[in-house]
Design an enzyme around this catalytic site. Structure first.
Site, PDB file in Angstrom:
ATOM      1  N   ASP A  73      -3.317   4.979 -17.713  1.00  0.00           N
ATOM      2  CA  ASP A  73      -2.948   3.900 -16.635  1.00  0.00           C
ATOM      3  C   ASP A  73      -3.288   4.504 -15.257  1.00  0.00           C
ATOM      4  O   ASP A  73      -3.831   5.293 -14.957  1.00  0.00           O
ATOM      5  CB  ASP A  73      -1.476   3.546 -16.720  1.00  0.00           C
ATOM      6  CG  ASP A  73      -1.014   2.090 -16.424  1.00  0.00           C
ATOM      7  OD1 ASP A  73      -0.999   1.793 -15.269  1.00  0.00           O
ATOM      8  OD2 ASP A  73      -1.055   1.280 -17.291  1.00  0.00           O
ATOM      9  N   ARG A 119       3.409  -3.777  -1.755  1.00  0.00           N
ATOM     10  CA  ARG A 119       3.235  -2.511  -2.754  1.00  0.00           C
ATOM     11  C   ARG A 119       2.370  -1.246  -1.857  1.00  0.00           C
ATOM     12  O   ARG A 119       1.467  -0.892  -2.425  1.00  0.00           O
ATOM     13  CB  ARG A 119       2.640  -2.644  -4.101  1.00  0.00           C
ATOM     14  CG  ARG A 119       2.980  -1.728  -5.105  1.00  0.00           C
ATOM     15  CD  ARG A 119       2.251  -1.731  -6.436  1.00  0.00           C
ATOM     16  NE  ARG A 119       2.736  -0.936  -7.443  1.00  0.00           N
ATOM     17  CZ  ARG A 119       2.102  -0.125  -8.425  1.00  0.00           C
ATOM     18  NH1 ARG A 119       1.056  -0.544  -8.484  1.00  0.00           N
ATOM     19  NH2 ARG A 119       2.810   0.483  -9.239  1.00  0.00           N
ATOM     20  N   LYS A 162      -8.103  -1.686 -18.606  1.00  0.00           N
ATOM     21  CA  LYS A 162      -6.894  -2.578 -17.967  1.00  0.00           C
ATOM     22  C   LYS A 162      -7.097  -2.892 -16.735  1.00  0.00           C
ATOM     23  O   LYS A 162      -7.303  -2.184 -15.767  1.00  0.00           O
ATOM     24  CB  LYS A 162      -5.638  -1.923 -18.241  1.00  0.00           C
ATOM     25  CG  LYS A 162      -4.286  -2.558 -17.763  1.00  0.00           C
ATOM     26  CD  LYS A 162      -2.971  -1.931 -18.170  1.00  0.00           C
ATOM     27  CE  LYS A 162      -1.960  -2.376 -17.605  1.00  0.00           C
ATOM     28  NZ  LYS A 162      -0.657  -1.601 -17.567  1.00  0.00           N
ATOM     29  N   TRP A 163      -7.516  -4.201 -16.246  1.00  0.00           N
ATOM     30  CA  TRP A 163      -7.907  -4.596 -15.085  1.00  0.00           C
ATOM     31  C   TRP A 163      -6.676  -5.045 -14.452  1.00  0.00           C
ATOM     32  O   TRP A 163      -6.328  -6.215 -14.656  1.00  0.00           O
ATOM     33  CB  TRP A 163      -8.961  -5.461 -15.058  1.00  0.00           C
ATOM     34  CG  TRP A 163      -9.475  -6.067 -13.950  1.00  0.00           C
ATOM     35  CD1 TRP A 163      -8.893  -6.463 -12.860  1.00  0.00           C
ATOM     36  CD2 TRP A 163     -11.091  -6.361 -13.904  1.00  0.00           C
ATOM     37  NE1 TRP A 163      -9.820  -6.977 -11.768  1.00  0.00           N
ATOM     38  CE2 TRP A 163     -11.261  -6.840 -12.369  1.00  0.00           C
ATOM     39  CE3 TRP A 163     -12.122  -6.459 -14.250  1.00  0.00           C
ATOM     40  CZ2 TRP A 163     -12.476  -7.267 -11.849  1.00  0.00           C
ATOM     41  CZ3 TRP A 163     -13.353  -6.635 -13.758  1.00  0.00           C
ATOM     42  CH2 TRP A 163     -13.401  -7.330 -12.720  1.00  0.00           C
ATOM     43  N   ASP A 164      -6.154  -4.535 -13.352  1.00  0.00           N
ATOM     44  CA  ASP A 164      -4.906  -4.733 -12.756  1.00  0.00           C
ATOM     45  C   ASP A 164      -5.270  -5.311 -11.469  1.00  0.00           C
ATOM     46  O   ASP A 164      -6.271  -5.257 -10.846  1.00  0.00           O
ATOM     47  CB  ASP A 164      -3.855  -3.496 -12.412  1.00  0.00           C
ATOM     48  CG  ASP A 164      -2.266  -3.906 -12.670  1.00  0.00           C
ATOM     49  OD1 ASP A 164      -2.024  -4.969 -12.423  1.00  0.00           O
ATOM     50  OD2 ASP A 164      -1.790  -3.180 -12.896  1.00  0.00           O
ATOM     51  N   MET A 165      -4.015  -6.036 -10.853  1.00  0.00           N
ATOM     52  CA  MET A 165      -4.221  -6.837  -9.371  1.00  0.00           C
ATOM     53  C   MET A 165      -2.539  -6.897  -9.129  1.00  0.00           C
ATOM     54  O   MET A 165      -2.091  -7.840  -9.594  1.00  0.00           O
ATOM     55  CB  MET A 165      -4.962  -8.208  -9.698  1.00  0.00           C
ATOM     56  CG  MET A 165      -5.398  -8.630  -8.574  1.00  0.00           C
ATOM     57  SD  MET A 165      -4.123  -9.293  -7.163  1.00  0.00           S
ATOM     58  CE  MET A 165      -3.385 -10.783  -8.010  1.00  0.00           C
ATOM     59  N   ASN A 166      -2.349  -6.107  -8.052  1.00  0.00           N
ATOM     60  CA  ASN A 166      -0.819  -6.114  -8.026  1.00  0.00           C
ATOM     61  C   ASN A 166      -0.451  -6.513  -6.594  1.00  0.00           C
ATOM     62  O   ASN A 166       0.711  -5.964  -6.035  1.00  0.00           O
ATOM     63  CB  ASN A 166      -0.471  -4.712  -7.894  1.00  0.00           C
ATOM     64  CG  ASN A 166      -0.088  -4.282  -9.292  1.00  0.00           C
ATOM     65  OD1 ASN A 166       0.524  -4.753 -10.079  1.00  0.00           O
ATOM     66  ND2 ASN A 166      -0.880  -2.946  -9.710  1.00  0.00           N
ATOM     67  N   CYS A 175      -4.238  -8.114 -16.151  1.00  0.00           N
ATOM     68  CA  CYS A 175      -3.124  -7.946 -15.641  1.00  0.00           C
ATOM     69  C   CYS A 175      -2.995  -8.003 -14.185  1.00  0.00           C
ATOM     70  O   CYS A 175      -3.962  -7.785 -13.350  1.00  0.00           O
ATOM     71  CB  CYS A 175      -2.927  -6.127 -15.944  1.00  0.00           C
ATOM     72  SG  CYS A 175      -1.390  -5.446 -15.401  1.00  0.00           S
ATOM     73  N   ASP A 206       5.649  -7.089 -16.954  1.00  0.00           N
ATOM     74  CA  ASP A 206       5.946  -5.490 -17.033  1.00  0.00           C
ATOM     75  C   ASP A 206       7.245  -5.348 -17.817  1.00  0.00           C
ATOM     76  O   ASP A 206       7.749  -4.301 -17.878  1.00  0.00           O
ATOM     77  CB  ASP A 206       6.077  -5.218 -15.436  1.00  0.00           C
ATOM     78  CG  ASP A 206       4.671  -4.771 -14.866  1.00  0.00           C
ATOM     79  OD1 ASP A 206       3.853  -4.686 -15.622  1.00  0.00           O
ATOM     80  OD2 ASP A 206       4.600  -4.816 -13.554  1.00  0.00           O
TER      81      ASP A 206
HETATM   82  C1  GLA Z   1       1.319  -2.875 -12.735  1.00  0.00           C
HETATM   83  C2  GLA Z   1       1.212  -3.039 -14.107  1.00  0.00           C
HETATM   84  C3  GLA Z   1       1.778  -2.199 -14.897  1.00  0.00           C
HETATM   85  C4  GLA Z   1       0.959  -0.620 -14.325  1.00  0.00           C
HETATM   86  C5  GLA Z   1       1.101  -0.374 -12.769  1.00  0.00           C
HETATM   87  C6  GLA Z   1       0.447   0.550 -12.597  1.00  0.00           C
HETATM   88  O1  GLA Z   1       2.604  -2.953 -12.305  1.00  0.00           O
HETATM   89  O2  GLA Z   1       1.581  -4.246 -14.551  1.00  0.00           O
HETATM   90  O3  GLA Z   1       1.392  -1.919 -16.335  1.00  0.00           O
HETATM   91  O4  GLA Z   1      -0.272  -0.531 -14.736  1.00  0.00           O
HETATM   92  O5  GLA Z   1       0.781  -1.647 -12.158  1.00  0.00           O
HETATM   93  O6  GLA Z   1       0.498   0.788 -11.092  1.00  0.00           O
END
Ligand code: GLA
Length: 748
Positions: free
Chosen positions: A366, A443, A476-480, A526, A548
């Site tokens: 991750d 964040r 796992k392609w995230d976007m936070n 994600c 999460d």
């Molecule tokens: C997000 C994702 C988590 C993890 C964190 C890493 O919150 O949902 O699963 O990958 O980012 O920063």
């Protein structure tokens, strides 16, 4: 042909075995007359056209004052007609005029379903699976043409709608609103079902009676959001999971959306869905076209369950694509909650070694593998390996993981940028930011301007290099973060209203390129958990990180709600450590797995910390999931007992396999009840004539048989699965809180 066009009466009837959708031309305008359960095809439905003067309404034209858009429902309500409700189309000329008069020009009917340019959409594999009607409307003054595209699936109770807006005139136009479509399910005796929530409690099922006025769901966050999913359903007050009418609506889109249910003063309900018009505009030069996303309408006469199962089938096999579409998903272990940012190559390999021994197939690295990423304040955007943590690079780590017999997967967050990165220093104009205005963090990170093709090119090259540098089989392609300062420093003034949608088109384009370059990779989308769990994403990534929040109790509600629209094969679900990192609850390892089985399944913890008996339990869990994942991920899902009902203390659901030969039933009880008495759960989807052996999973041989004989499907569905345990006076099987039970049913 499930599309019949009656030229003499101007009637269009789209139908299959389950549904009918009828509209007709009145004075050249298409009006929606009926949408619901299948009715026989007829030449003439004109009795459904209200033609009488109603006070305060406006006539459609001087020639037909008795026909009004307010009392009929236009197929694509536009500004300038007398509809009086939020429109589907608003287009402005250079002189500021947005009054239109869109009239029927022609139509075509074709077999199959054409793709939508640049946008995700459902598809067919054979032209016999669907028919498509394109209805063209034009406005003589502006030269605006609108193609309304309707696809009716032959074997699913689903209609897809979208619109293409074309400027065939000689002057520039600006699209201010362009929704995907409208649906009018008749009267207003409905309840609204929506999926609402927030971070870590995504997609809770909320059901409220309709009231006069506009209600519904929307996002203004730049992504489809944790708060309101681009899905809603209208159900009759008496509709249950298994009975009654349910109309589902799902927008195949990942950005700012709006799905409105409008109940007017005359008891008419209209659903409109599409890109949220707030903050949206799109310049349309002569010769240019704008394509809206697709909206799906699903009709069920057999409750919410049948509506969901139709969406599941379509999303699973006619929206998702690629090498992983039909394949049972690998059981993975993800290091996020095991290590967060604090890991070494050796630590990762140690976790993987234990996991491999337990039968886990995929190790996912991750966040934290790239330079300057020791916490979440820095590092996003440059995508260079941190050799201090991974001295042999991703390639070296992947080799060691592969050497354990496991596949290797990687986390990325392409759309974001952190301060202090090289990419920001070299290209400050690539960050969404209004000059002179505050730059607002979330964040500690900011949003790259993916409406700018140069940014998409940069990310394509950078990420291709990263992915190509190691044997990677999963991303796992995230976007936070949600968007705030939406101003593109490179788009012109007239393009600023287009930035949010163009951003999403940029995301889709990046997904398309990486997906084509690396066709064997399993992508999981994600967004801070489930902040972009939508059909648009499923087109590119067949699974998504559901939330999460991995607490088993919270997950009951999250996975139940998510299943209203989305198949189990799309739901990322992991077992994590206790106390849980989100809600600090202690639940048994068994319950955590019994919940996580109903999804893609994996672990999100430090496997080296398992006690000996936990290792053996996990080994058995992994073996169970390998045996049944095909059935669970690709079977038909039935919700049996809602965690949103009553005090929410119980939950039950089941999956039925192909040919109704096998089924898996899960029952969960959160807290011990006092003096609760008998307990049965009625099952669903079984063959009433067949007999089933019922065995409880994880119970010692000899005690696993729930009944002393085989049980008929009829008994299981009408009397129910007997959960009363005679040996336990207070209650059934096991005492205490957080009880879960899994039953395997096999046809005998
Ligand atoms: C997000 C994702 C988590 C993890 C964190 C890493 O919150 O949902 O699963 O990958 O980012 O920063």
């Amino acid at each position: 042909m499930p599309i019949s066009v009656h030229e003499a009466t101007g009637t269009f009837h789209l139908y299959n075995n389950d549904l009918s959708y009828i509209f007709a031309l009145v004075e050249g305008y298409p009006f929606q007359l009926y949408y619901g359960a299948r009715v026989p095809d007829e030449e003439d439905f004109s009795y459904l056209v209200t033609e009488c003067w109603m006070p305060s309404s406006v006539g459609a034209s001087a020639e037909c004052e008795l026909v009004s858009f307010e009392h009929l429902s236009g197929e694509y309500p536009f500004v300038g007609a007398d509809d009086m409700r939020p429109p589907a189309l608003d287009v402005r000329t250079a002189s500021g005029c947005n009054v239109l008069n869109l009239v029927y020009r022609g139509h075509t009917v074709e077999r199959g379903k054409p793709a939508l340019e640049g946008l995700p959409a459902t598809y067919v594999e054979d032209p016999s699976e669907a028919d498509t009607l394109t209805l063209t409307l034009t406005d003589d003054v502006t030269g605006l043409a609108v193609d309304l595209v309707y696809t009716v699936f032959a074997h699913e109770p689903v209609i897809a709608r979208s619109a293409r807006i074309r400027n065939t005139g000689t002057a520039a136009l600006t699209v201010e609103t362009a929704l995907s479509g409208t649906f009018c399910p008749g009267d207003d005796r409905f309840e609204l079902v929506e999926l609402a929530g927030s971070w870590s409690r995504e997609r809770h099922e909320v059901r409220t009676p309709l009231r006069p006025g506009a209600q519904g769901v929307y996002s203004l966050r730049g992504h489809s959001s944790h708060q309101f999913n681009p899905f809603l359903a209208l159900v009759r007050p008496e509709t249950t999971e298994e009975t009654g009418e349910a109309y589902g609506f799902s927008l195949v889109y990942s950005g700012n959306h709006r799905m409105l249910v409008d109940v007017d003063a005359y008891g008419t309900t209209r659903v409109t869905a599409g890109i949220n018009p707030e903050g949206f505009s799109w310049p349309l030069a002569p010769g240019e076209a704008f394509q809206t996303p697709e909206v799906l309408g699903v009709y069920s006469a057999d409750g919410l369950g049948a509506m969901s199962r139709a969406l599941h089938r379509v999303f699973r096999s006619r929206l998702s694509r690629g090498a992983w579409r039909d394949r049972p998903r690998p059981i993975l272990i993800n290091n996020w909650e095991a290590t967060y940012f604090d890991f070494t190559e050796d630590k990762l390999v140690e976790v993987a070694r234990v996991a491999a021994d337990l039968g886990i197939e995929l190790f996912v690295l991750d966040d934290g593998w790239f330079t300057n990423r020791n916490d979440d304040t820095a590092g996003l955007g440059d995508w260079e390996v941190d050799y201090a943590k991974l001295p042999h690079g991703l390639g070296g780590l992947a080799e060691r993981i592969n050497g354990l017999g496991m596949d290797f997967g990687l986390w990325i967050e392409p759309e974001m940028v952190s301060p202090g990165t090289r990419v920001w220093a070299e290209h400050p104009e690539w960050v969404l930011h209004a000059p002179g205005q505050p730059l607002r963090p979330s964040r500690h990170q900011y949003v790259l301007d993916l409406s700018n093709p140069a940014v998409v090119d940069y990310l394509t090259d950078r990420l291709s290099a990263v992915i190509g540098s190691a044997n990677i089989s999963y991303i796992k392609w995230d976007m936070n973060r949600s968007f705030a300062d939406v101003f593109s420093q490179t788009a012109g003034a007239e393009r600023q209203g287009s930035v949010r949608h163009a951003f999403i088109l940029g995301v889709y384009e990046l997904y398309r390129r990486l997906g084509e370059r690396f066709p064997q990779i399993l992508f999981e989308s994600c967004a801070g958990g489930g902040g972009r769990f939508d059909p648009g994403m499923l087109f590119y990534a067949p699974q998504a990180w559901t939330s999460d929040d991995t607490d088993a109790v919270e997950r009951l509600r999250i996975q139940w709600g998510t299943s209203l629209a989305y198949p189990l094969s799309s739901m990322g679900s992991h077992v994590s450590a206790v106390p849980n990192h989100q809600v600090f609850r202690q639940t048994p390892l068994k319950m955590r797995a019994d919940v996580a089985y109903f999804g893609t399944f994996g672990y999100e913890l430090d496997a080296t910390a398992f006690a000996a008996e936990e290792r053996e339990a996990v080994r058995a869990q992994v073996a169970f999931m390998k045996r049944y994942r095909g059935l669970i991920q690709f079977g038909e899902f039935y919700r049996l007992r809602s965690p949103f009902a009553g005090r929410g203390n119980e939950c039950a659901w089941m999956v039925v396999g192909e040919g109704v030969r096998e089924a898996i039933v899960a029952y969960y009880r959160v807290l011990q009840e006092v003096n609760a008495g008998r307990r049965q759960v009625r099952l669903a989807g079984l063959d009433p004539e067949a007999r089933y052996a019922v065995r409880e999973q994880g119970v010692p041989e000899g005690e696993a048989e729930l009944y002393r004989r085989s049980v008929s499907g009829a008994e299981l569905m009408r009397i129910g699965l007997n959960l009363t345990d005679e040996s336990c006076g207070q209650n059934f099987s096991g005492r205490g809180d957080f009880i879960s039970r899994i039953f395997v049913l096999e046809r005998v």
